[in-house]
Design an enzyme around this catalytic site. Structure first.
Site, short mmCIF file in Angstrom:
data_model
loop_
_atom_site.label_atom_id
_atom_site.label_comp_id
_atom_site.label_asym_id
_atom_site.label_seq_id
_atom_site.Cartn_x
_atom_site.Cartn_y
_atom_site.Cartn_z
N LYS A 1 0.40 -1.12 -0.41
CA LYS A 1 -0.10 -0.43 0.11
C LYS A 1 0.65 1.00 0.12
O LYS A 1 1.95 1.12 0.59
CB LYS A 1 -0.61 -0.27 1.08
CG LYS A 1 0.45 -0.10 2.66
CD LYS A 1 -1.45 -0.11 3.88
CE LYS A 1 -0.16 0.03 4.73
NZ LYS A 1 -0.85 -0.01 6.32
N ARG B 1 -11.19 0.81 15.23
CA ARG B 1 -10.85 1.74 14.26
C ARG B 1 -11.70 1.45 13.19
O ARG B 1 -13.27 1.43 13.38
CB ARG B 1 -9.48 1.72 13.75
CG ARG B 1 -8.64 2.41 14.56
CD ARG B 1 -7.86 3.40 13.98
NE ARG B 1 -6.63 3.78 14.61
CZ ARG B 1 -6.22 4.28 14.94
NH1 ARG B 1 -4.45 4.19 13.72
NH2 ARG B 1 -5.51 5.05 15.29
N TYR C 1 19.16 30.51 4.68
CA TYR C 1 17.72 31.02 4.22
C TYR C 1 18.25 31.72 6.54
O TYR C 1 18.71 30.99 6.74
CB TYR C 1 16.23 30.27 4.27
CG TYR C 1 16.06 30.74 3.25
CD1 TYR C 1 16.10 31.28 2.86
CD2 TYR C 1 15.73 29.40 2.54
CE1 TYR C 1 14.87 31.02 1.21
CE2 TYR C 1 15.45 29.14 1.46
CZ TYR C 1 14.54 30.50 0.60
OH TYR C 1 14.36 29.71 -0.49
N MET D 1 13.21 23.91 -0.21
CA MET D 1 12.62 23.19 -0.68
C MET D 1 13.23 22.23 -1.74
O MET D 1 12.73 21.02 -1.97
CB MET D 1 11.71 24.16 -0.95
CG MET D 1 10.64 23.00 -2.10
SD MET D 1 9.15 24.04 -2.76
CE MET D 1 8.76 25.99 -1.86
C1 PLP Z 1 -0.09 -1.90 7.09
C2 PLP Z 1 -0.86 -2.64 6.95
C3 PLP Z 1 -0.23 -4.39 7.42
C4 PLP Z 1 1.68 -4.38 7.39
O1 PLP Z 1 2.37 -4.11 8.67
P1 PLP Z 1 3.41 -3.10 9.02
O2 PLP Z 1 3.66 -3.18 10.62
O3 PLP Z 1 3.63 -2.67 7.90
O4 PLP Z 1 4.01 -4.70 8.89
C5 PLP Z 1 -0.69 -5.46 7.60
N1 PLP Z 1 -2.52 -5.15 7.04
C6 PLP Z 1 -3.31 -4.55 7.59
C7 PLP Z 1 -4.49 -4.25 6.91
C8 PLP Z 1 -1.98 -3.06 6.97
O5 PLP Z 1 -2.94 -1.51 6.80
#
Ligand code: PLP
Length: 358
Positions: free
Chosen positions: A36, A128, A267, A313
């Site tokens: 992701k 959640r 800066y 930047m």
């Molecule tokens: C991001 C995520 C993971 C992975 O977690 P890590 O700590 O990066 O291994 C696993 N399951 C879900 C549902 C996630 O959103």
């Protein structure tokens, strides 16, 4: 231009090390990779083919757009958020986190030409998202009525993997209860059993570490490995595993200047030259997704040169004449300096920085 180097050998090392830890305890458990958010900022386009090469079959992405971009590579791609259109490729699975989402997925697929595999996300204590325990029966009865939807997975997210907290174990128990209920339900109807999973990097490694102890030793049908594959973990308990960060950030020299003691740089003239020397400017800055360094962090490049405050930047200065400089090859120090975690530093890296696999 600045670019990100991705060390494929380190990536393969992380996957095989994690796999051997896990299968030592639980031989049937598969490794799934979490890709992701642009593969945690590393570049989905670059990491996905490496994952395929490493034999990964199941992956998790953020949404349908990410899933579609790698649809050719994996047997199963679960989009954790958002909807999946009925005409989407059949290896893209939907994650369903509420009764309402289940209802609308069923409606959308009512007249579909193909069946959609879904994974039911259940709340096991993080509170959640996910179907609540007292909604599970309702969800299953909706599934029974829905056409063109198959229950292919049931998953939870153990939010205590990093913490020395009994919440880790109550969450494992909660998921085990859900699994039992769903298995019973499937058996009674002669439905195939879906896959079950609830652990990410730290939780999986922690249980794998605890072989021969009295801890529960069931890791599920698969574990969802994210940060560990990229070379980090944030567990507050020691995990006996050596992971290697795979991303390093490299910047190129824009120009050099010979400066005298007392000259000011950048800066507001925040940096003052202490000793005559040659200082150079490099082509990466907070516009590339780095956090803005000011006089509070005291961070150095991988080769030891102090990154002089304040960062601009698109560039920063340091006392060096190198043509190319490694800004970091491990973001742990950056995470500490900005009071955050490696995940944050990595996912902020601009997707427009070039990624080079080595
Ligand atoms: C991001 C995520 C993971 C992975 O977690 P890590 O700590 O990066 O291994 C696993 N399951 C879900 C549902 C996630 O959103």
């Amino acid at each position: 231009m600045a670019y990100i180097r991705l060390d494929s050998q380190a990536f393969f090392h992380n996957l095989s090390t994690i796999k051997s830890h896990i299968t030592r305890l639980s031989p049937a458990t598969k490794l799934a990779l979490v890709l992701k958010d642009n593969a945690y900022g590393h570049g989905l386009e670059q990491i996905a083919p490496l994952a395929k090469q490493a034999g990964i079959e199941s992956v998790f992405v953020k949404n349908y757009a990410e899933a579609l971009s790698i649809a050719q590579l994996f047997g199963t791609i679960t989009a954790l958020y958002g909807e999946i259109p009925p005409n989407a490729p059949s290896n893209i699975w939907a994650s369903i986190s509420s009764l309402q989402a289940l209802q609308s997925c069923a409606t959308a697929h009512k007249n579909a030409h193909q069946t959609r595999n879904i994974e039911l996300k259940v709340n096991i204590g993080m509170n959640r998202n996910g179907i609540a325990s007292d909604e599970l029966d309702h969800a299953l009865s909706l599934l029974e009525k829905a056409r063109h939807i198959t229950l292919a997975g049931v998953f939870g997210h153990n939010g205590y993997g990093d913490n020395d907290d009994e919440g880790f174990f109550t969450t494992i128990q909660a998921f085990s209860d859900v699994r039992e209920r769903v298995q019973k339900w499937c058996k009674a109807r002669n439905y195939p059993t879906p896959r079950f999973h609830s652990l990410s990097t730290s939780g999986a490694l922690r249980l794998a570490d605890s072989a021969h102890s009295t801890l529960p030793q069931d890791l599920g049908d698969l574990v969802r490995i994210g940060i560990g594959a990229y070379g980090y973990h944030t567990s507050e308990l020691p995990l006996h595993i050596a992971l290697k960060p795979i991303a390093s950030l490299w910047a190129r020299k824009i120009s050099s200047l010979a400066l005298k003691k007392g000259d000011k740089i950048g800066y507001g003239g925040v940096s003052v030259v202490e000793k005559d020397g040659v200082f150079s400017t490099y082509d990466v800055g907070y516009g590339d997704g780095l956090f803005r360094i000011d006089s509070r962090q005291n961070l150095t490049c991988a080769s030891g040169e102090k990154i002089l405050p304040v960062m601009s930047m698109d560039n920063f200065s340091c006392q060096s004449e190198r043509q190319e400089i490694c800004v970091f090859d491990d973001v742990s120090a950056w995470a500490r300096a900005f009071h955050t975690i490696p995940y944050v530093i990595l996912t902020h890296l601009s997707p427009t920085l070039k990624r080079v696999v080595v």
